[in-house]
Design an enzyme around this catalytic site. Structure first.
Site, PDB file in Angstrom:
ATOM      1  N   LYS A  45       0.630  -1.240   0.002  1.00 43.23           N
ATOM      2  CA  LYS A  45       0.055   0.020   0.049  1.00 43.23           C
ATOM      3  C   LYS A  45       0.765   1.289   0.007  1.00 43.23           C
ATOM      4  O   LYS A  45       0.287   2.270  -0.337  1.00 43.23           O
ATOM      5  CB  LYS A  45      -0.945  -0.065   1.243  1.00 43.23           C
ATOM      6  N   TYR A 249     -11.710 -15.156   2.645  1.00 42.51           N
ATOM      7  CA  TYR A 249     -10.775 -14.211   3.384  1.00 42.51           C
ATOM      8  C   TYR A 249     -10.390 -14.062   4.838  1.00 42.51           C
ATOM      9  O   TYR A 249     -11.143 -14.275   5.660  1.00 42.51           O
ATOM     10  CB  TYR A 249     -11.513 -12.634   2.925  1.00 42.51           C
ATOM     11  N   TYR A 275      -2.533 -12.669   3.147  1.00 43.81           N
ATOM     12  CA  TYR A 275      -2.293 -12.496   1.716  1.00 43.81           C
ATOM     13  C   TYR A 275      -1.009 -13.129   1.082  1.00 43.81           C
ATOM     14  O   TYR A 275      -1.201 -14.231   0.490  1.00 43.81           O
ATOM     15  CB  TYR A 275      -2.039 -10.903   1.302  1.00 43.81           C
TER      16      TYR A 275
HETATM   17  C1  PLP Z   1      -3.785  -5.367  -0.145  1.00 40.58           C
HETATM   18  C2  PLP Z   1      -2.647  -6.280   0.270  1.00 40.58           C
HETATM   19  C3  PLP Z   1      -2.627  -7.184  -1.247  1.00 40.58           C
HETATM   20  C4  PLP Z   1      -3.510  -7.210  -2.265  1.00 40.58           C
HETATM   21  O1  PLP Z   1      -3.436  -6.029  -3.133  1.00 40.58           O
HETATM   22  P1  PLP Z   1      -4.305  -5.564  -4.079  1.00 40.58           P
HETATM   23  O2  PLP Z   1      -3.918  -4.289  -4.964  1.00 40.58           O
HETATM   24  O3  PLP Z   1      -5.617  -5.056  -3.108  1.00 40.58           O
HETATM   25  O4  PLP Z   1      -4.709  -6.572  -5.091  1.00 40.58           O
HETATM   26  C5  PLP Z   1      -1.776  -8.253  -1.046  1.00 40.58           C
HETATM   27  N1  PLP Z   1      -0.834  -8.270   0.138  1.00 40.58           N
HETATM   28  C6  PLP Z   1      -0.817  -7.539   0.812  1.00 40.58           C
HETATM   29  C7  PLP Z   1       0.118  -7.913   2.358  1.00 40.58           C
HETATM   30  C8  PLP Z   1      -1.702  -6.510   1.109  1.00 40.58           C
HETATM   31  O5  PLP Z   1      -2.039  -5.936   2.244  1.00 40.58           O
END
Ligand code: PLP
Length: 322
Positions: A45, A249, A275
């Site tokens: 992010k 999720y 993730y």
């Molecule tokens: C938000 C996030 C993702 C996914 O990225 P997107 O751009 O939303 O597809 C992947 N890994 C982590 C650790 C995240 O925080």
């Protein structure tokens, strides 16, 4: 090129993963360390926020509003960036707050976020409601979408592909977790700009593949348009694997636990439960199934998320006592 704030520690390192490669009898595995972007424990992010916060400041904003799950990395990084720029930040949080607050949620509090809780279906309405009430109170709010995934945010990963092109790594594959789609969309735009020859494979974290492909393609087309390109993208241009959705999720299962432990024990590298643990599990399974050719190079793009390891709901499961 669009202007951005310089917040992230860039370029993030590219590292080889020799012990994991040997353990899995590999293709050549590497990683790009976007868990080390430098803002409040880092993550993907940060790159999006460089562009989004430039736009927020240019609009004269004094308050950021965004939304995410109780352990959202996006919310953690957004409220940290808000603190750094002297902005207020309201987070619309989906789910039951952990008590006491832990992991990312603890950090929401530490960075001084204003928290509003909502059901998933009510988030959009709540965003609009808070935006309007802040405006009515004379504030200048700036709305950042879920995951920072609009064309402005996606520019962060367009730029990241230009960065990778200068790093003397030409992987055959890039593998990473894909969810709200901004990361993958930006990568696709950047790949065309930089002439990247490899394949970009998103491991879906929470969505059926067709839906995610459509979203990524649309977002990539809009992102290209934002920088004056006439290129368009269709779902056929987007590679997504949705075989690793597991329990849904933020539900950590046996595959994620194995991936987190294997990366930790082989490489001293931390994946997260939501993730990178899921994408890591997908990568491991694809390697074992012989999906990659033995002489190919596969770059696991580490998108961060580590603070969720410190959510107590995951710790017992990781250490085998829950
Ligand atoms: C938000 C996030 C993702 C996914 O990225 P997107 O751009 O939303 O597809 C992947 N890994 C982590 C650790 C995240 O925080």
């Amino acid at each position: 090129m669009k202007p951005r704030l310089k917040i992230a520690h860039l370029p993030t390192p590219v590292e080889t993963l020799p012990r994991l490669t040997a353990e899995l009898n590999g293709p050549h595995l590497m990683t790009k360390r976007d868990d080390q972007t430098g803002l409040a424990f880092g993550g993907n992010k940060t790159r999006k926020l460089e562009y989004l916060l430039y736009a927020a400041q240019a609009a004269g904003a004094d308050t950021l509003i965004t939304a995410g799950a109780v352990q959202s990395n996006h919310c953690r990084q957004t409220v940290a960036a808000a603190a750094r720029l002297g902005l207020n930040c309201t987070l619309i949080v989906v789910g039951d707050p952990p008590s006491p607050p832990d992991g990312n949620h603890f950090l929401f509090h530490l960075f001084g976020a204003e928290l509003v809780f909502a059901e998933r279906d009510a988030v959009q309405a709540k965003l609009v409601e808070i935006d309007q009430s802040l405006c009515a109170a004379g504030k200048r709010p700036y709305l950042i979408p879920y995951g920072g995934s609009n064309p402005t945010g996606a520019l962060g990963y367009m730029k990241a592909m230009l960065e990778l092109a200068k790093q003397d790594a030409a992987p055959d594959w890039i593998v990473f977790p894909s969810s709200s789609g901004g990361t993958q969309a930006g990568m696709l735009v950047g790949a065309r700009l930089s002439g990247f020859q490899g394949k970009i494979l998103g491991i879906s974290v929470d969505e059926p593949g067709e839906r995610l492909k459509a979203r990524v393609a649309e977002l990539a087309s809009e992102t290209a348009r934002l920088i004056g390109q006439t290129d368009t993208f269709t779902a056929r241009d987007v590679l997504v694997n949705d075989e690793y959705l597991g329990g849904g999720y933020a539900v950590m299962g046996a595959a994620e636990v194995e991936a987190i432990r294997l990366f930790a024990e082989c490489e001293g590298l931390l994946l997260d439960p939501v993730y990178t643990g899921r994408a890591g599990a997908g990568l491991i399974d694809l390697v074992r199934k012989g999906f990659f050719k033995p002489d190919e190079t596969v770059l696991f793009w580490h998108t961060g998320g580590g603070p969720a390891l410190f959510a107590s709901k995951y710790q017992g499961q990781l250490l085998g006592y829950a």
